[in-house]
Motif scaffolding. Structure first.
Motif, PDB file in Angstrom:
ATOM      1  N   PHE A   1       0.941  -1.063  -0.087  1.00 35.58           N
ATOM      2  CA  PHE A   1      -0.077  -0.036  -0.020  1.00 35.58           C
ATOM      3  C   PHE A   1       0.902   1.200  -0.055  1.00 35.58           C
ATOM      4  O   PHE A   1       1.869   1.289   0.821  1.00 35.58           O
ATOM      5  CB  PHE A   1      -0.779  -0.162   1.289  1.00 35.58           C
ATOM      6  CG  PHE A   1      -1.747  -1.136   1.149  1.00 35.58           C
ATOM      7  CD1 PHE A   1      -3.092  -1.126   0.543  1.00 35.58           C
ATOM      8  CD2 PHE A   1      -1.535  -2.105   2.169  1.00 35.58           C
ATOM      9  CE1 PHE A   1      -3.807  -2.216   0.597  1.00 35.58           C
ATOM     10  CE2 PHE A   1      -2.224  -3.410   1.989  1.00 35.58           C
ATOM     11  CZ  PHE A   1      -3.717  -3.310   1.423  1.00 35.58           C
TER      12      PHE A   1
ATOM     13  N   SER B   1      -5.064   8.403   4.313  1.00 33.45           N
ATOM     14  CA  SER B   1      -4.722   7.169   3.761  1.00 33.45           C
ATOM     15  C   SER B   1      -4.666   5.956   4.562  1.00 33.45           C
ATOM     16  O   SER B   1      -4.855   4.577   4.175  1.00 33.45           O
ATOM     17  CB  SER B   1      -3.280   7.188   3.022  1.00 33.45           C
ATOM     18  OG  SER B   1      -3.376   8.229   1.929  1.00 33.45           O
TER      19      SER B   1
ATOM     20  N   ALA C   1      -9.653  -1.759   0.059  1.00 33.52           N
ATOM     21  CA  ALA C   1      -8.359  -2.153  -0.856  1.00 33.52           C
ATOM     22  C   ALA C   1      -8.292  -3.539  -1.327  1.00 33.52           C
ATOM     23  O   ALA C   1      -8.111  -3.986  -2.191  1.00 33.52           O
ATOM     24  CB  ALA C   1      -7.075  -1.506  -0.281  1.00 33.52           C
TER      25      ALA C   1
ATOM     26  N   TYR D   1      -2.035   2.374  -4.859  1.00 31.89           N
ATOM     27  CA  TYR D   1      -1.697   3.571  -4.204  1.00 31.89           C
ATOM     28  C   TYR D   1      -3.205   4.435  -3.908  1.00 31.89           C
ATOM     29  O   TYR D   1      -4.355   3.924  -4.392  1.00 31.89           O
ATOM     30  CB  TYR D   1      -1.054   4.398  -5.311  1.00 31.89           C
ATOM     31  CG  TYR D   1      -1.975   5.036  -6.545  1.00 31.89           C
ATOM     32  CD1 TYR D   1      -2.699   5.997  -6.222  1.00 31.89           C
ATOM     33  CD2 TYR D   1      -2.251   4.188  -7.448  1.00 31.89           C
ATOM     34  CE1 TYR D   1      -3.455   6.600  -7.362  1.00 31.89           C
ATOM     35  CE2 TYR D   1      -2.984   4.511  -8.776  1.00 31.89           C
ATOM     36  CZ  TYR D   1      -3.643   5.701  -8.480  1.00 31.89           C
ATOM     37  OH  TYR D   1      -4.489   6.121  -9.464  1.00 31.89           O
ATOM     38  N   PHE D   2      -2.968   4.952  -2.938  1.00 32.06           N
ATOM     39  CA  PHE D   2      -4.103   5.909  -2.398  1.00 32.06           C
ATOM     40  C   PHE D   2      -4.435   7.096  -3.280  1.00 32.06           C
ATOM     41  O   PHE D   2      -3.565   7.952  -3.555  1.00 32.06           O
ATOM     42  CB  PHE D   2      -4.176   6.140  -0.803  1.00 32.06           C
ATOM     43  CG  PHE D   2      -5.347   6.621  -0.365  1.00 32.06           C
ATOM     44  CD1 PHE D   2      -6.315   5.842  -0.167  1.00 32.06           C
ATOM     45  CD2 PHE D   2      -5.608   8.219  -0.320  1.00 32.06           C
ATOM     46  CE1 PHE D   2      -7.639   6.558   0.544  1.00 32.06           C
ATOM     47  CE2 PHE D   2      -6.706   8.903   0.351  1.00 32.06           C
ATOM     48  CZ  PHE D   2      -7.799   7.817   0.903  1.00 32.06           C
TER      49      PHE D   2
ATOM     50  N   TYR E   1      -7.945   2.943  -2.726  1.00 34.35           N
ATOM     51  CA  TYR E   1      -6.896   2.540  -3.134  1.00 34.35           C
ATOM     52  C   TYR E   1      -6.885   1.970  -4.611  1.00 34.35           C
ATOM     53  O   TYR E   1      -8.091   1.448  -4.907  1.00 34.35           O
ATOM     54  CB  TYR E   1      -6.047   1.337  -2.250  1.00 34.35           C
ATOM     55  CG  TYR E   1      -5.390   2.080  -1.238  1.00 34.35           C
ATOM     56  CD1 TYR E   1      -4.296   2.301  -1.171  1.00 34.35           C
ATOM     57  CD2 TYR E   1      -5.879   2.268   0.094  1.00 34.35           C
ATOM     58  CE1 TYR E   1      -3.397   2.801  -0.203  1.00 34.35           C
ATOM     59  CE2 TYR E   1      -5.545   2.854   1.117  1.00 34.35           C
ATOM     60  CZ  TYR E   1      -4.024   3.179   0.972  1.00 34.35           C
ATOM     61  OH  TYR E   1      -3.409   3.644   2.109  1.00 34.35           O
TER      62      TYR E   1
END
Length: 86
Positions: A15, A28, A37, A62-63, A70
């Protein structure tokens, strides 16, 4: 990094938080975004033909602060192939 089981494979999830500001980075790490996610990663695996045929080793997410979620941006398959998604 976390792990999920998909089929007979143990897949690493990486992450990447949004580090554009302290507030975005803190957001995040909200648990509700991590839970979603995991669902995103599993949805990706279930629709990706290569991961269903050879298997996957690692997925990177990725956020996205705009969508508050995500997103998958990279996958590494068990045969060693790396693929950028974005």
């Amino acid at each position: 990094m976390q792990h999920i089981e998909y089929g007979s494979n143990l897949i690493q999830l990486y992450f990447t938080p949004d580090r554009s500001s302290p507030e975005s980075e803190a957001e995040s790490f909200n648990e509700k975004y991590f839970i979603k996610a995991y669902e995103t990663a599993i949805d990706f695996l279930s629709t990706d033909s290569k991961s269903n045929s050879v298997g996957a080793e690692r997925i990177k997410l990725y956020f996205d602060s705009n969508t508050k979620s995500y997103k998958v941006f990279h996958i590494q398959y068990l045969d060693g192939l790396d693929k950028s998604i974005v």
